[in-house]
Design a protein around this motif. Sequence first.
Motif, PDB file in Angstrom:
ATOM      1  N   UNK A  85      10.905  -4.457 -10.607  1.00  0.00           N
ATOM      2  CA  UNK A  85      10.826  -5.634  -9.192  1.00  0.00           C
ATOM      3  C   UNK A  85      10.747  -4.758  -8.114  1.00  0.00           C
ATOM      4  N   UNK A  86       9.750  -5.301  -7.314  1.00  0.00           N
ATOM      5  CA  UNK A  86       9.348  -4.631  -5.992  1.00  0.00           C
ATOM      6  C   UNK A  86      10.603  -4.865  -5.039  1.00  0.00           C
ATOM      7  N   UNK A  87      10.970  -4.051  -4.070  1.00  0.00           N
ATOM      8  CA  UNK A  87      12.194  -4.334  -3.052  1.00  0.00           C
ATOM      9  C   UNK A  87      11.948  -5.833  -2.597  1.00  0.00           C
ATOM     10  N   UNK A  88      13.240  -6.426  -2.324  1.00  0.00           N
ATOM     11  CA  UNK A  88      13.147  -7.695  -1.912  1.00  0.00           C
ATOM     12  C   UNK A  88      12.285  -7.878  -0.560  1.00  0.00           C
ATOM     13  N   UNK A  89      12.123  -6.840   0.485  1.00  0.00           N
ATOM     14  CA  UNK A  89      11.611  -6.979   1.617  1.00  0.00           C
ATOM     15  C   UNK A  89       9.900  -6.684   1.483  1.00  0.00           C
ATOM     16  N   UNK A  90       9.399  -6.445   0.151  1.00  0.00           N
ATOM     17  CA  UNK A  90       8.217  -5.996   0.196  1.00  0.00           C
ATOM     18  C   UNK A  90       7.245  -6.593   0.906  1.00  0.00           C
ATOM     19  N   UNK A  91       6.978  -8.066   0.879  1.00  0.00           N
ATOM     20  CA  UNK A  91       6.176  -8.843   1.366  1.00  0.00           C
ATOM     21  C   UNK A  91       6.233  -8.620   3.113  1.00  0.00           C
ATOM     22  N   UNK A  92       7.220  -8.407   3.548  1.00  0.00           N
ATOM     23  CA  UNK A  92       7.533  -8.354   5.137  1.00  0.00           C
ATOM     24  C   UNK A  92       6.633  -7.172   5.424  1.00  0.00           C
ATOM     25  N   UNK A  93       6.681  -6.247   4.856  1.00  0.00           N
ATOM     26  CA  UNK A  93       6.182  -4.724   5.032  1.00  0.00           C
ATOM     27  C   UNK A  93       4.545  -4.653   4.708  1.00  0.00           C
ATOM     28  N   UNK A  94       4.428  -5.426   3.743  1.00  0.00           N
ATOM     29  CA  UNK A  94       2.830  -5.342   3.299  1.00  0.00           C
ATOM     30  C   UNK A  94       1.893  -5.449   4.515  1.00  0.00           C
ATOM     31  N   UNK A  95       1.113  -4.435   4.879  1.00  0.00           N
ATOM     32  CA  UNK A  95      -0.096  -4.445   5.939  1.00  0.00           C
ATOM     33  C   UNK A  95       0.795  -3.969   7.149  1.00  0.00           C
ATOM     34  N   UNK A  96       1.674  -3.548   7.179  1.00  0.00           N
ATOM     35  CA  UNK A  96       2.285  -2.945   8.583  1.00  0.00           C
ATOM     36  C   UNK A  96       1.513  -1.541   8.927  1.00  0.00           C
ATOM     37  N   UNK A  97       1.247  -1.504  10.066  1.00  0.00           N
ATOM     38  CA  UNK A  97       0.490  -0.231  10.584  1.00  0.00           C
ATOM     39  C   UNK A  97       1.784   1.062  10.731  1.00  0.00           C
ATOM     40  N   UNK A  98       1.341   1.937  10.597  1.00  0.00           N
ATOM     41  CA  UNK A  98       2.191   3.303  10.664  1.00  0.00           C
ATOM     42  C   UNK A  98       3.547   3.462  10.200  1.00  0.00           C
ATOM     43  N   UNK A  99       3.428   3.099   8.729  1.00  0.00           N
ATOM     44  CA  UNK A  99       4.474   3.006   7.942  1.00  0.00           C
ATOM     45  C   UNK A  99       4.941   4.426   7.555  1.00  0.00           C
ATOM     46  N   UNK A 100       4.006   5.304   7.339  1.00  0.00           N
ATOM     47  CA  UNK A 100       4.580   6.616   6.974  1.00  0.00           C
ATOM     48  C   UNK A 100       5.305   7.242   8.056  1.00  0.00           C
ATOM     49  N   UNK A 101       4.909   7.058   9.294  1.00  0.00           N
ATOM     50  CA  UNK A 101       5.671   7.798  10.345  1.00  0.00           C
ATOM     51  C   UNK A 101       6.924   6.966  10.545  1.00  0.00           C
ATOM     52  N   UNK A 102       7.106   5.680  10.294  1.00  0.00           N
ATOM     53  CA  UNK A 102       8.258   5.052  10.431  1.00  0.00           C
ATOM     54  C   UNK A 102       9.426   5.057   9.181  1.00  0.00           C
ATOM     55  N   UNK A 103       8.642   5.018   8.214  1.00  0.00           N
ATOM     56  CA  UNK A 103       9.790   4.529   6.976  1.00  0.00           C
ATOM     57  C   UNK A 103       9.744   5.863   5.876  1.00  0.00           C
ATOM     58  N   UNK A 104       8.713   6.707   5.575  1.00  0.00           N
ATOM     59  CA  UNK A 104       8.627   7.415   4.484  1.00  0.00           C
ATOM     60  C   UNK A 104       9.729   8.134   4.331  1.00  0.00           C
ATOM     61  N   UNK A 105      10.108   8.396   3.018  1.00  0.00           N
ATOM     62  CA  UNK A 105      11.338   8.983   2.561  1.00  0.00           C
ATOM     63  C   UNK A 105      10.952  10.131   1.628  1.00  0.00           C
ATOM     64  N   UNK A 106      11.158  11.348   1.960  1.00  0.00           N
ATOM     65  CA  UNK A 106      10.911  12.431   0.707  1.00  0.00           C
ATOM     66  C   UNK A 106      11.881  12.387  -0.313  1.00  0.00           C
ATOM     67  N   UNK A 107      12.972  11.532  -0.492  1.00  0.00           N
ATOM     68  CA  UNK A 107      13.808  11.483  -1.514  1.00  0.00           C
ATOM     69  C   UNK A 107      13.462  10.908  -2.895  1.00  0.00           C
ATOM     70  N   UNK A 108      13.651  11.243  -3.902  1.00  0.00           N
ATOM     71  CA  UNK A 108      13.085  10.829  -5.230  1.00  0.00           C
ATOM     72  C   UNK A 108      13.721   9.528  -5.598  1.00  0.00           C
ATOM     73  N   UNK A 109      12.797   8.666  -6.376  1.00  0.00           N
ATOM     74  CA  UNK A 109      13.190   7.539  -6.836  1.00  0.00           C
ATOM     75  C   UNK A 109      14.109   7.658  -8.251  1.00  0.00           C
ATOM     76  N   UNK A 110      14.459   6.530  -8.848  1.00  0.00           N
ATOM     77  CA  UNK A 110      14.906   6.541 -10.158  1.00  0.00           C
ATOM     78  C   UNK A 110      14.212   7.202 -11.342  1.00  0.00           C
ATOM     79  N   UNK A 111      12.880   6.852 -11.304  1.00  0.00           N
ATOM     80  CA  UNK A 111      11.928   7.092 -12.686  1.00  0.00           C
ATOM     81  C   UNK A 111      12.499   6.398 -13.565  1.00  0.00           C
ATOM     82  N   UNK A 112      11.832   7.010 -14.998  1.00  0.00           N
ATOM     83  CA  UNK A 112      12.306   6.012 -16.010  1.00  0.00           C
ATOM     84  C   UNK A 112      13.695   6.241 -16.520  1.00  0.00           C
TER      85      UNK A 112
END
Length: 112
Positions: A85-112
């Motif tokens: 499932x996507x994050x619960x707030x996914x729709x809120x952030x869809x289409x927002x400008x400048x997301x890399x500068x504001x929110x990018x995280x270099x941390x890994x996810x869970x993977x399989x």
Amino acid sequence: MTYLVTDNCIKCKYMDCVEVCPVDCFYEGENMLVIHPDECIDCGVCEPECPADAIKPDTEPGLDKWLQVNTEYAEKWPNITIKRDPPPEAEKYDGEEGKFEKYFSPEPGEGD
């Protein structure tokens, strides 16, 4: 040619794309996915599956930054082949400008 994940995936992280990828070339970060450019077979099945329109062919102009981001983090993050499932707030952030500068995280996810 390869496909690349761009900034609209950040904080949306829909995983429809991983489910259709025949070569499992998606890698999961904390808040986005990337495609390993050397593993992508350029089939294009992922692009129309992305609800956030975050997957682009590298033939589009202006994607050099995203080639670098996808290449670097595909080497660092775990492989993901199962849709979750996507994050619960996914729709809120869809289409927002400048997301890399504001929110990018270099941390890994869970993977399989």
